[in-house]
Write a protein that holds these residues in place. Structure first.
Motif, mmCIF file in Angstrom:
data_model
loop_
_atom_site.group_PDB
_atom_site.id
_atom_site.type_symbol
_atom_site.label_atom_id
_atom_site.label_comp_id
_atom_site.label_asym_id
_atom_site.label_seq_id
_atom_site.Cartn_x
_atom_site.Cartn_y
_atom_site.Cartn_z
ATOM 1 N N LEU A 257 0.632 -1.625 0.030
ATOM 2 C CA LEU A 257 -0.160 0.222 0.017
ATOM 3 C C LEU A 257 0.919 1.182 -0.519
ATOM 4 N N LYS A 258 0.768 2.544 -1.589
ATOM 5 C CA LYS A 258 1.504 3.341 -0.791
ATOM 6 C C LYS A 258 0.803 4.396 -0.503
ATOM 7 N N GLY A 259 1.124 5.130 -0.120
ATOM 8 C CA GLY A 259 0.569 6.718 0.182
ATOM 9 C C GLY A 259 1.417 8.100 0.628
ATOM 10 N N HIS A 260 2.544 7.200 1.579
ATOM 11 C CA HIS A 260 2.554 8.164 3.143
ATOM 12 C C HIS A 260 4.318 8.353 1.953
ATOM 13 N N THR A 261 4.405 9.659 2.332
ATOM 14 C CA THR A 261 5.677 10.045 2.075
ATOM 15 C C THR A 261 7.044 10.239 2.923
ATOM 16 N N ASP A 262 6.813 9.340 3.371
ATOM 17 C CA ASP A 262 8.170 9.668 4.550
ATOM 18 C C ASP A 262 7.877 8.122 5.437
ATOM 19 N N ASN A 263 8.986 7.547 6.701
ATOM 20 C CA ASN A 263 8.887 6.470 7.358
ATOM 21 C C ASN A 263 7.865 6.050 7.974
ATOM 22 N N ILE A 264 7.064 5.117 7.645
ATOM 23 C CA ILE A 264 6.013 4.800 8.732
ATOM 24 C C ILE A 264 6.723 4.075 10.012
ATOM 25 N N ARG A 265 6.356 4.912 11.582
ATOM 26 C CA ARG A 265 6.250 4.810 12.062
ATOM 27 C C ARG A 265 5.835 4.026 13.163
ATOM 28 N N ALA A 266 4.527 3.456 12.863
ATOM 29 C CA ALA A 266 3.666 3.385 13.700
ATOM 30 C C ALA A 266 2.657 2.808 13.350
ATOM 31 N N LEU A 267 1.855 1.236 13.117
ATOM 32 C CA LEU A 267 0.630 0.430 13.044
ATOM 33 C C LEU A 267 -0.239 -0.177 13.684
ATOM 34 N N LEU A 268 -0.917 -0.042 13.058
ATOM 35 C CA LEU A 268 -2.416 -0.590 14.240
ATOM 36 C C LEU A 268 -3.506 -1.480 13.276
ATOM 37 N N ILE A 269 -4.055 -2.766 13.490
ATOM 38 C CA ILE A 269 -4.985 -3.331 12.533
ATOM 39 C C ILE A 269 -6.155 -3.332 13.316
ATOM 40 N N ASP A 270 -7.582 -3.660 12.748
ATOM 41 C CA ASP A 270 -8.451 -3.702 13.933
ATOM 42 C C ASP A 270 -8.415 -5.663 13.669
ATOM 43 N N SER A 271 -9.908 -5.597 14.932
ATOM 44 C CA SER A 271 -9.542 -7.000 15.286
ATOM 45 C C SER A 271 -10.276 -8.179 14.194
ATOM 46 N N LEU A 290 -8.144 -2.763 3.889
ATOM 47 C CA LEU A 290 -6.803 -3.714 3.259
ATOM 48 C C LEU A 290 -7.774 -4.540 2.104
ATOM 49 N N GLY A 291 -9.691 -4.748 1.932
ATOM 50 C CA GLY A 291 -9.723 -6.020 1.303
ATOM 51 C C GLY A 291 -10.139 -4.512 -0.317
ATOM 52 N N GLN A 292 -10.173 -3.266 0.119
ATOM 53 C CA GLN A 292 -10.603 -2.585 -1.109
ATOM 54 C C GLN A 292 -8.706 -1.971 -1.902
ATOM 55 N N GLN A 293 -7.372 -2.683 -0.735
ATOM 56 C CA GLN A 293 -6.433 -2.457 -1.148
ATOM 57 C C GLN A 293 -6.415 -0.699 -1.022
ATOM 58 N N ARG A 294 -7.112 0.191 -0.460
ATOM 59 C CA ARG A 294 -6.590 1.900 -0.784
ATOM 60 C C ARG A 294 -6.464 2.374 0.347
ATOM 61 N N CYS A 295 -6.182 3.924 0.671
ATOM 62 C CA CYS A 295 -6.291 4.359 1.278
ATOM 63 C C CYS A 295 -7.598 5.221 1.449
#
Length: 775
Positions: A257-271, A290-295
């Motif tokens: 998944l692309k969209g950020h323009t700098d380092n990714i430092r934190a992630l969460l995912i729902d249950s 994640l189902g649609q594979q987009r922001c």
């Protein structure tokens, strides 16, 4: 992340290895508090009504601490000490605490035990930066680190008993990298490696243990991981600025998944594994479907890097913090945001506990702020909310225009205090004292040969105090030091550490004559390993002076291939003699009081064992079973047998009459003497040579001379001069002056000091002498 050299996995290194060094970390008197920034937090909810909740904190001081919530307020409950570098992340998996560190290891602990490390895993070859676990699959843990490494572990299988060598210790049974050297007794098995084509390949070279799945795909460092409750989806992010999605059961890549323009430092995912939140150094928070594979949403609430995220259990609201020192709460549906509080330091990690949001920062304290965990909308209703933009510059522009939001809370509900972090230090010229300054502005003077603070000057100027404490003395640098762990870490390496000596009388040691010399590293090591030596039981059949092995690098029990120039360096046995001990006998287990380390705040030893990699333990916790597989062989030889490399402690110099002085020459060539020799001994030598013509220590054939035990009876001064505290040479009236560069040298100055501060040249020292009239 700050990159420094680490004592981590060096099995695949082709560089010549030096002898293992030993490090000791000086702890503050209050060892229940962290002494550096807090990198991670983990929350353990009470399992029964009779038990309590716990918060675990992992620090840059290399330790984890457990805090119990009795009567709703946190109190210290235990320390977990084994990592030798920063603790970067920690998670709870069932009853197991799993931590990772910049020392390249992952460690498993019993959550409620007294700091017992149950297993150390060494699969990573560089810093391990992050962990993730599955709530409903307690066995699954993922780890990520630098150079793009991601591993997926079955913790139950990893912690199960393995076939091991009889020499392997229970604490540090290892899982090591299958692509590098394998320590003796390391449990290994088929390593399932996922190639770039998603095909699982195998490494069948080590079939007797457990190895995790390796998820291949990252081309650069990984700083964030998250896993859904069922353990069917793993997301990762790092310096590549993309979110990668994996199937952790196989290690296969699902999407990018692309969209950020700098380092990714934190992630969460729902249950459910449908939605993912990401925080980035581009100051943005993004919500991904994640189902649609987009922001599907972007939230611009911060003015700088986002380093930490914590979502409510319903995944409707998210707390966020980062470099701008602010904590925000955002409604993911309405985009409404509110500034919860401002911190004094950048936010590194968040943990949500019912109605409290715990905040870890680069400070050594942990702060708990009101959260309304079950009704987060109540915080938004307190006023001051704003609508989060979807472009990063919108918040930055609003801040510049003076429309920064007002925080809802001014003070935290709870504070778990830490110790001030040492931010500045200076090794003084006597090479025993170190001046430090901490984040509270306090300036202290430490004695590193005793591990204690000998003076607390309070909030004074560091530079002025350093100038005030300056001594014109020259002693070799026998140790190195850093404050990476927030406190003083002293490093000793052979043979350099044995280069510094002092006269026993200068250390106020009794029972010695004035010529007795003390090796600082020898006595410091004896003080550090005093408890180990008392508990130690010598192995039967071992002679006292054998050469100890420096460990095992591979299977088969062969000695490690270390630098032969270092290993074959001559070891000198220090014997008791009239000159050294003056009939003062000491057993090898005894230490001088000036080298006694405290037991109420004992330092911690850090070194590298032969089999199990680096380890760390308090000196009072050494149980006497540690041997050459755990401690450097040269330390054992030094402490048990008083054998250590004899460094060159001599100083060469010329001694001639001062030009125009009517005195004869006492030497025809170059002389040598110990660097710590006092000028009054040179005076003694000159007087013996040309006044009495019967020196007690005549010049040797090799040009060296003894300025040792012979005493000259100078004309006595008045009786009032024979008072306590005078040096021996101060009780006599000298008739000779020694000069260097036309400066008269004080009798208490050493040759090394003369060379450093008066001679100031690389060539051999040149001294002159002349007669002075009695007064």
């Amino acid at each position: 992340m700050h990159r420094v050299g680490s004592a981590g996995n060096t099995a695949s290194s082709t560089r010549p290895r030096k002898e293992k060094r030993i490090t000791y970390v000086l702890n503050d008197a209050d060892d229940t508090k962290h002494s550096a920034g807090i990198n991670c937090l983990a929350y353990l909810k009470a399992s029964t009504s009779e038990s309590c909740d716990y918060i675990f904190s992992g620090s840059r001081d290399g330790t984890l601490k457990r805090w119990a919530f009795n009567d709703q307020s946190p109190s210290f409950s235990g320390t977990f000490e084994s990592h030798v570098d920063w603790v970067n992340d920690a998670i709870i998996v069932g009853d197991t605490l799993v931590s990772c560190s910049s020392d390249t290891t992952i460690k498993a602990w019993n959550c409620l035990s007294d700091d017992v490390c149950t297993r150390t895993f060494r699969q990573h070859s560089d810093y391990v930066t992050c962990l993730a676990g599955a709530e409903k699959n307690k066995n699954m843990v993922a780890s990520g680190g630098l150079i793009g490494e991601v591993f997926i572990w079955d913790i139950e299988a990893a912690l199960s008993p393995v076939i091991k060598s009889s020499d392997t210790t229970p604490e540090d049974e290892n899982v090591t990298n299958g692509n590098s050297g394998v320590p003796l007794g390391a449990p290994m098995s088929t390593l399932r490696v996922v190639s770039s084509t998603n095909n699982i390949t195998g490494n069948h070279s080590n079939p007797n243990g457990y190895s995790p799945i390796s998820a291949k795909g990252h081309k650069d460092s990984v700083y964030a991981l998250a896993m859904n409750d069922a353990g069917t989806i793993l997301v990762s992010g790092g310096t590549e600025k993309v979110v990668r999605v994996w199937d952790p059961r196989t290690g296969s890549k699902n999407m990018k998944l692309k969209g950020h323009t700098d380092n990714i430092r934190a992630l969460l995912i729902d249950s459910t594994g449908r939605y993912c939140l990401s925080g980035s150094s581009d100051s943005m928070i993004r919500l991904w479907d994640l189902g649609q594979q987009r922001c599907v949403h972007s939230y611009a609430v911060h003015t700088d890097s986002v380093w930490a995220l914590a979502a409510t259990s319903s995944f409707t609201h998210v707390y966020s913090g980062g470099r701008d020192q602010s904590l925000y709460l955002t409604d993911l549906s309405t985009r409404e945001s509110v500034l919860v509080c401002n911190n004094e330091h950048p936010v590194l990690q968040l943990a949500l506990q019912d109605d409290t949001i715990w905040v870890a920062t680069t400070d050594s304290s942990v702060y708990g702020w009101p959260a309304e965990g079950h009704a987060p909308h109540k915080v938004l209703q307190k006023g001051g909310s704003f609508l989060a933009g979807n472009l990063s510059f919108s918040r930055a522009r609003a801040s510049l225009e003076g429309s920064a939001p007002v925080p809802v809370y001014k003070e935290p509900s709870f504070t778990i205090p830490g110790l001030p972090v040492i931010i500045q230090h200076e090794i003084l010229n006597n090479r025993r004292h170190v001046l430090t300054k901490d984040t509270a502005g306090s300036v202290k003077l430490w004695d590193i040969t005793k591990g204690i603070v000998i003076e607390d000057y309070g909030k004074v100027s560091f530079e002025e105090k350093k100038e005030e404490l300056f001594e014109r003395v020259s002693i070799p640098s026998w140790f190195t030091m850093d404050t990476r762990l927030g406190c003083l870490s002293v490093h000793l390496e052979t043979p350099q550490c044995f280069s510094a000596e002092m006269y026993a009388m200068d250390l106020n040691l009794t029972g010695f004559n004035e010529d007795a010399k003390i090796n600082l590293a020898h006595e410091t090591l004896k003080g550090l390993l005093h408890h180990w030596l008392i508990k130690r039981k010598p192995k039967s059949g071992n002679s006292g002076n054998h050469n100890l092995s420096n460990g095992v690098d591979g299977v088969g029990g062969k000695s490690s291939s270390t630098d032969p120039a270092v290993r074959n360096a001559p070891l000198t046995r220090v014997e008791s003699s009239d000159a050294d001990m003056a009939d003062h006998s000491q057993s090898s287990a005894s230490t001088f009081s000036v080298f006694d380390f405290p037991t109420d705040s004992p330092p911690s030893i850090i070194t590298e064992g032969a089999q199990n990699g680096p380890w760390r333990k308090k000196i009072i916790d050494l149980d006497g079973t540690e041997d050459e597989k755990d401690l450097p062989w040269w330390c054992i030889e030094c402490v048990i047998n008083s054998r250590f490399p004899k460094e060159n402690t001599k100083c060469s110099f010329f001694l001639q009459p001062l030009e125009g002085s009517p005195v004869p020459s006492v030497s025809q060539g170059k002389l040598s003497a110990p660097r710590i020799l006092r000028i009054h001994k040179v005076v003694n030598y000159v007087v013996e040579k040309f006044l009495l013509d019967k020196p007690s220590d005549p010049a040797s054939n090799d040009g060296s001379f003894g300025l040792g035990t012979g005493q000259i009876q100078f004309p006595a001064l008045g009786d009032n001069s024979l008072r306590a505290g005078l040096k021996p040479w101060q009780k006599y009236k000298p008739t000779i002056e020694v000069l260097c560069n036309n400066q008269v040298l004080p009798p208490e100055m050493s040759l090394a000091t003369v060379r450093t501060y008066i001679w100031k040249k690389s060539e051999d020292l040149a001294l002159q002498y002349r007669i002075v009239q009695s007064r």
